[in-house]
Write a protein that holds these residues in place. Structure first.
Motif, short mmCIF file in Angstrom:
data_model
loop_
_atom_site.label_atom_id
_atom_site.label_comp_id
_atom_site.label_asym_id
_atom_site.label_seq_id
_atom_site.Cartn_x
_atom_site.Cartn_y
_atom_site.Cartn_z
N LEU A 8 0.84 -1.19 0.00
CA LEU A 8 0.00 0.00 0.00
C LEU A 8 0.87 1.24 0.00
O LEU A 8 1.91 1.27 0.63
CB LEU A 8 -0.91 0.02 1.25
N GLU A 9 0.45 2.26 -0.70
CA GLU A 9 1.14 3.53 -0.66
C GLU A 9 0.86 4.22 0.67
O GLU A 9 -0.16 3.95 1.31
CB GLU A 9 0.68 4.43 -1.82
N PRO A 10 1.73 5.13 1.09
CA PRO A 10 1.49 5.87 2.33
C PRO A 10 0.15 6.59 2.28
O PRO A 10 -0.21 7.19 1.28
CB PRO A 10 2.65 6.86 2.38
N GLY A 11 -0.57 6.50 3.37
CA GLY A 11 -1.86 7.19 3.44
C GLY A 11 -3.00 6.36 2.94
O GLY A 11 -4.15 6.81 2.99
N ARG A 12 -2.75 5.14 2.46
CA ARG A 12 -3.83 4.30 1.97
C ARG A 12 -3.80 2.98 2.71
O ARG A 12 -3.05 2.08 2.39
CB ARG A 12 -3.70 4.06 0.47
N VAL A 13 -4.63 2.88 3.74
CA VAL A 13 -4.72 1.66 4.52
C VAL A 13 -6.13 1.13 4.41
O VAL A 13 -7.08 1.81 4.78
CB VAL A 13 -4.36 1.91 6.00
N ALA B 88 14.48 -2.09 4.54
CA ALA B 88 14.80 -1.02 3.59
C ALA B 88 13.77 -0.94 2.48
O ALA B 88 13.41 0.14 2.01
CB ALA B 88 16.20 -1.24 3.01
N SER B 89 13.26 -2.10 2.05
CA SER B 89 12.23 -2.11 1.02
C SER B 89 10.93 -1.47 1.53
O SER B 89 10.27 -0.72 0.81
CB SER B 89 11.96 -3.55 0.57
N GLU B 90 10.57 -1.77 2.79
CA GLU B 90 9.35 -1.18 3.36
C GLU B 90 9.43 0.34 3.39
O GLU B 90 8.48 1.03 3.00
CB GLU B 90 9.13 -1.72 4.78
N ILE B 91 10.54 0.87 3.86
CA ILE B 91 10.62 2.33 4.02
C ILE B 91 10.96 3.03 2.72
O ILE B 91 10.86 4.26 2.65
CB ILE B 91 11.65 2.70 5.11
N SER B 92 11.33 2.28 1.66
CA SER B 92 11.63 2.93 0.39
C SER B 92 10.40 3.56 -0.24
O SER B 92 10.50 4.40 -1.13
CB SER B 92 12.24 1.91 -0.59
N ALA C 93 17.47 0.16 12.35
CA ALA C 93 16.25 0.65 11.71
C ALA C 93 16.22 2.18 11.67
O ALA C 93 15.83 2.78 10.66
CB ALA C 93 15.02 0.11 12.45
N HIS C 94 16.65 2.80 12.75
CA HIS C 94 16.70 4.26 12.78
C HIS C 94 17.69 4.81 11.76
O HIS C 94 17.43 5.83 11.11
CB HIS C 94 17.08 4.75 14.19
N ARG C 95 18.83 4.14 11.61
CA ARG C 95 19.82 4.62 10.65
C ARG C 95 19.36 4.46 9.22
O ARG C 95 19.56 5.34 8.38
CB ARG C 95 21.15 3.89 10.88
N LEU C 96 18.75 3.31 8.93
CA LEU C 96 18.24 3.09 7.57
C LEU C 96 17.20 4.14 7.21
O LEU C 96 17.17 4.63 6.07
CB LEU C 96 17.65 1.68 7.46
N LEU C 97 16.36 4.49 8.16
CA LEU C 97 15.35 5.50 7.90
C LEU C 97 15.96 6.90 7.77
O LEU C 97 15.53 7.71 6.96
CB LEU C 97 14.30 5.48 9.02
N ALA C 98 16.99 7.18 8.56
CA ALA C 98 17.63 8.50 8.52
C ALA C 98 18.26 8.78 7.16
O ALA C 98 18.41 9.94 6.78
CB ALA C 98 18.68 8.61 9.62
N ALA C 99 18.62 7.73 6.42
CA ALA C 99 19.22 7.93 5.10
C ALA C 99 18.24 8.58 4.14
O ALA C 99 18.64 9.14 3.12
CB ALA C 99 19.70 6.59 4.53
N ARG D 298 2.22 -2.54 11.89
CA ARG D 298 1.45 -3.77 11.74
C ARG D 298 2.29 -4.89 11.12
O ARG D 298 2.15 -6.06 11.50
CB ARG D 298 0.22 -3.50 10.88
N ARG D 299 3.15 -4.55 10.18
CA ARG D 299 4.00 -5.56 9.55
C ARG D 299 4.97 -6.18 10.55
O ARG D 299 5.38 -7.32 10.42
CB ARG D 299 4.77 -4.95 8.38
N ALA D 300 5.37 -5.40 11.56
CA ALA D 300 6.18 -5.90 12.68
C ALA D 300 7.54 -6.43 12.27
O ALA D 300 8.10 -7.32 12.92
CB ALA D 300 5.41 -6.98 13.45
N SER D 301 8.12 -5.88 11.21
CA SER D 301 9.51 -6.21 10.91
C SER D 301 10.39 -5.78 12.07
O SER D 301 11.35 -6.47 12.43
CB SER D 301 9.96 -5.50 9.63
N LEU D 302 10.07 -4.64 12.66
CA LEU D 302 10.70 -4.19 13.89
C LEU D 302 9.66 -4.31 14.99
O LEU D 302 8.59 -3.68 14.93
CB LEU D 302 11.18 -2.74 13.78
#
Length: 578
Positions: free
Chosen positions: A20-25, A97-101, A141-147, A122-126
């Motif tokens: 799902l794209e962000p904002g569409r749940v 990384a794929s989830e947050i991309s 996880a924080h570092r991957l997102l900070a990129a 909900r996916r609970a990877s973390l």
């Protein structure tokens, strides 16, 4: 028990996940929420990922950074099954990384941004409990997102760390078994939480003092939360307009009127039994929230003020692992550890995460800028026509590489020690907490300085959208997150000055002696602070006024403390500097 009935266990998923794209749940995918009333860094280079997003909108053409591997054995505790590599070589890191991309920020409302985080939750990877069970993964996880911050700004990174560190991490640190089961149910439902600590007149900058009150009523077995005045309203609460849950820090008073200090409460802010026309849930009686107003950055993040007016919550809402209240008598049941100390531990994890995020942001900005300057040709440059070959820019790239590498080595050691404490469920030692404060101060200030200097050397490129320079206020957010850098510096200086005074009293020769291991810079700074205070007090100044009068030397002392902490941790001589 009553509290056990508040937790709905997670239901196993039987259908494949749909992207799902962000904002569409999809409403069909929302789990039923828990019911109401329930309680190392070592970045050496920034490189392209093996499969970068194809759409330029995904990262505005920017290259997220990756990290070299940690040594998982140094953590002293558990690590991910796949290892703790900081690059994208492990199945977990590639999956996350794929989830947050799919992160977007342009034109995204804070409600849509919140829905994107709900999907990640909900996916609970973390897992919410990874801060205790696998802290290496938590920091990674924080570092991957900070990129992604140079492309999208600070909003979503802040939202993420509020959810996993401040909200969930506090429940993990302070909650009992029932609270942890509830936390699992909150994650299964994909619900969000906020962290209600800071207030208009109190909070992190005032020594974690809070004016919000929680009074126990033994007749109804409820706690009554109140913001007793405007100054006690919770302030700048990230995710406060969208969260279903909150950890509220309030000053607890027992039935007999005894105040026992700040404690944490896990409370539901919204009534899940009633949905409004917009598909959300209305606030529960006694809770009022409002928007902090228009910001210049992080527009995809909601920041709220929160007021409590006779807000009643069940006895089970008190996070009572380190201090509870007898439900029948209202008597306080103390513990060896103070709840506020464990709340403060979330600031330690947050400071390491902030330091690392600032370094990732800056590394990514430098890498993308160098990619541009390598290809930017300049007239009349002879055999070295690239902008990167201009001597002052080349020198800045070289300097930044050395300073980033040194800072990353220091923060990595701080993370290693903190991970060991988290896994062992212990408070870090005094030297470790000081080093963590230094890591946050020095990492952020180094990044602010270098990124500002880089901006001055690349001309109009720094004014273009999509370069990352438009989001350098990410570093401004890092300065005041998890304890303002100035306040941390003041504390370092106060502690050092107090140590110097105590050590001086031990010697009867009349000649002040520095504490063992101190640098000459620290000793001289303390002497200057003492002289300034003495001069101010002779003029009738109060202790606070006298301290303020010495402010320049106070910050010089803090700088000297930072230099000693870094040098000692890195095994350098006391005056080693880059």
């Amino acid at each position: 028990t009553a509290s056990r009935a508040l937790v709905r266990p997670a239901v196993a998923r039987t259908r494949p996940r749909r992207r799902l794209e962000p904002g569409r749940v999809s409403p069909a995918r929302r789990r039923k929420p828990p019911p109401d009333g329930a309680p190392g860094v070592g970045l050496r280079s920034v490189v392209r990922s093996s499969q970068p997003p194809k759409s330029s909108e995904a990262n505005n053409g920017m290259v997220p950074g990756t990290w070299v591997p940690h040594d998982p054995q140094k953590a002293g505790g558990s690590t991910s099954a796949e290892g703790s590599s900081d690059d994208l070589s492990t199945p977990w890191s590639r999956g996350f990384a794929s989830e947050i991309s799919r992160l977007r920020s342009r034109g995204v409302t804070y409600a849509q941004s919140a829905d994107f985080l709900r999907e990640i939750v909900r996916r609970a990877s973390l897992r919410f409990t990874d801060i205790r069970d696998d802290p290496r993964r938590f920091f990674l996880a924080h570092r991957l997102l900070a990129a992604h911050a140079p492309a999208h700004g600070p909003g979503f990174w802040i939202r993420f760390t509020v959810q996993f560190n401040l909200f969930a991490g506090t429940v993990v640190a302070l909650g009992g078994p029932e609270h942890l089961r509830l936390l699992d149910a909150i994650q299964a439902a994909g619900e969000l939480g906020c962290f209600c600590l800071t207030e208009r007149l109190a909070g992190v900058n005032s020594g974690l003092v809070v004016n919000t009150t929680a009074t126990y009523d033994s007749n109804t077995k409820t706690f009554i939360l109140n913001s007793k005045n405007e100054g006690a309203c919770k302030n700048w609460i990230s995710q406060g307009l969208t969260a279903e849950w909150a950890v509220v820090v309030a000053d607890l008073t027992t039935t007999d009127g005894k105040r026992v200090g700040p404690h944490g409460f896990l409370v539901r802010l919204r009534d899940s039994s009633r949905a409004n026309k917009k598909g959300g849930s209305p606030l529960r009686r006694g809770v009022t929230v409002g928007d902090m107003g228009l910001k210049t950055t992080g527009l995809d993040l909601d920041n709220a003020w929160v007021r409590f007016s006779d807000f009643r919550v069940p006895h089970a809402c008190l996070l009572d692992r380190h201090g509870g209240v007898d439900a029948a008598t209202g008597a306080y049941l103390g513990a060896a550890k103070k709840p506020m100390e464990m709340i403060g531990q979330r600031l330690f994890t947050g400071r390491v995460a902030v330091a690392q995020a600032a370094l990732v942001f800056s590394r990514t900005l430098f890498a993308n800028t160098k990619k541009y300057s390598d290809s930017k040709m300049c007239a009349m440059r002879g055999t070295t026509p690239a902008l990167s070959d201009v001597p002052q820019l080349r020198a800045l790239y070289d300097e930044a590489e050395k300073r980033f590498a040194r800072m990353e080595s220091f923060v990595n050691k701080c993370e290693t020690g903190l991970c060991a404490a988290l896994v062992a469920d212990e408070m870090p030692k005094l030297a470790a907490t000081r080093a963590i404060a230094v890591a946050k101060i020095r990492a952020v200030e180094t990044c602010v300085e270098l990124c500002h200097r880089l901006k001055q050397e690349v001309g109009s490129y720094a004014l273009m959208a999509g370069t990352g320079f438009e989001h350098t206020d990410f570093l401004q957010c890092c300065k005041f997150a998890e304890g303002d850098s100035r306040i941390l510096s003041q504390k370092l200086a106060r502690d050092a000055f107090g140590e110097w005074l105590r050590n001086e009293k031990k010697h009867f020769s009349g000649v002040p002696q520095p504490p063992p291991g101190w640098s000459p810079q620290e000793t001289r700074a303390c002497a200057r602070v003492a002289a300034a205070i003495q001069a101010a007090e002779k003029k009738g100044a109060s202790k606070i006024e006298a301290w303020d009068a010495a402010w320049r030397d106070v910050y010089a002392l803090a700088d000297a403390v930072c230099a000693r902490a870094m040098a000692g941790t890195l095994g350098e001589t006391i005056d080693a500097k880059l």
